[in-house]
Write an enzyme that holds these catalytic residues in place. Structure first.
Site, mmCIF file in Angstrom:
data_model
loop_
_atom_site.group_PDB
_atom_site.id
_atom_site.type_symbol
_atom_site.label_atom_id
_atom_site.label_comp_id
_atom_site.label_asym_id
_atom_site.label_seq_id
_atom_site.Cartn_x
_atom_site.Cartn_y
_atom_site.Cartn_z
ATOM 1 N N MET A 79 0.848 -1.174 0.000
ATOM 2 C CA MET A 79 0.000 0.000 0.000
ATOM 3 C C MET A 79 0.897 1.242 0.000
ATOM 4 O O MET A 79 1.580 1.503 0.981
ATOM 5 C CB MET A 79 -0.899 -0.023 1.243
ATOM 6 C CG MET A 79 -1.736 1.215 1.400
ATOM 7 S SD MET A 79 -2.802 1.233 2.861
ATOM 8 C CE MET A 79 -3.714 -0.259 2.681
ATOM 9 N N PRO A 80 0.916 1.995 -1.083
ATOM 10 C CA PRO A 80 1.744 3.202 -1.124
ATOM 11 C C PRO A 80 1.183 4.302 -0.229
ATOM 12 O O PRO A 80 -0.018 4.530 -0.179
ATOM 13 C CB PRO A 80 1.689 3.647 -2.581
ATOM 14 C CG PRO A 80 1.059 2.542 -3.335
ATOM 15 C CD PRO A 80 0.299 1.716 -2.367
ATOM 16 N N PHE A 81 2.090 4.963 0.474
ATOM 17 C CA PHE A 81 1.739 6.107 1.302
ATOM 18 C C PHE A 81 2.638 7.254 0.874
ATOM 19 O O PHE A 81 3.861 7.136 0.937
ATOM 20 C CB PHE A 81 1.944 5.798 2.787
ATOM 21 C CG PHE A 81 1.501 6.907 3.684
ATOM 22 C CD1 PHE A 81 0.214 6.971 4.157
ATOM 23 C CD2 PHE A 81 2.381 7.918 4.036
ATOM 24 C CE1 PHE A 81 -0.200 8.008 4.990
ATOM 25 C CE2 PHE A 81 1.985 8.965 4.852
ATOM 26 C CZ PHE A 81 0.683 9.007 5.330
#
Length: 77
Positions: free
Chosen positions: A1-3
């Protein structure tokens, strides 16, 4: 999950921030194959009174005339 965390000096409109979120999300989808629903982006607005560069607050930078590099060299001789 990119943040993704983005900091900007000053402020941006809601429409500008929405555009940034859309553009960054699309980039992660295209370049890394990420699911757009998984991309999380935080935009933090930093008040110009709380940010400095080159020894000056950004809020004061426009009030101070720039120092030319050659003027610094002359003053140190």
């Amino acid at each position: 999950m990119p943040f993704v965390s983005i900091r900007i000096s000053g402020s941006a409109t809601k429409d500008q921030k929405a555009g940034i979120v859309a553009d960054v999300t699309q980039s992660l989808v295209e370049r890394l194959g990420k699911n757009p629903a998984a991309v999380q982006i935080v935009i933090e607005e930093i008040a110009v009174e709380n940010y400095g560069a080159g020894g000056l607050l950004i809020a004061d930078r426009d009030k101070t005339p720039p120092v030319r590099e050659d003027a610094r060299a002359e003053s140190s001789q």
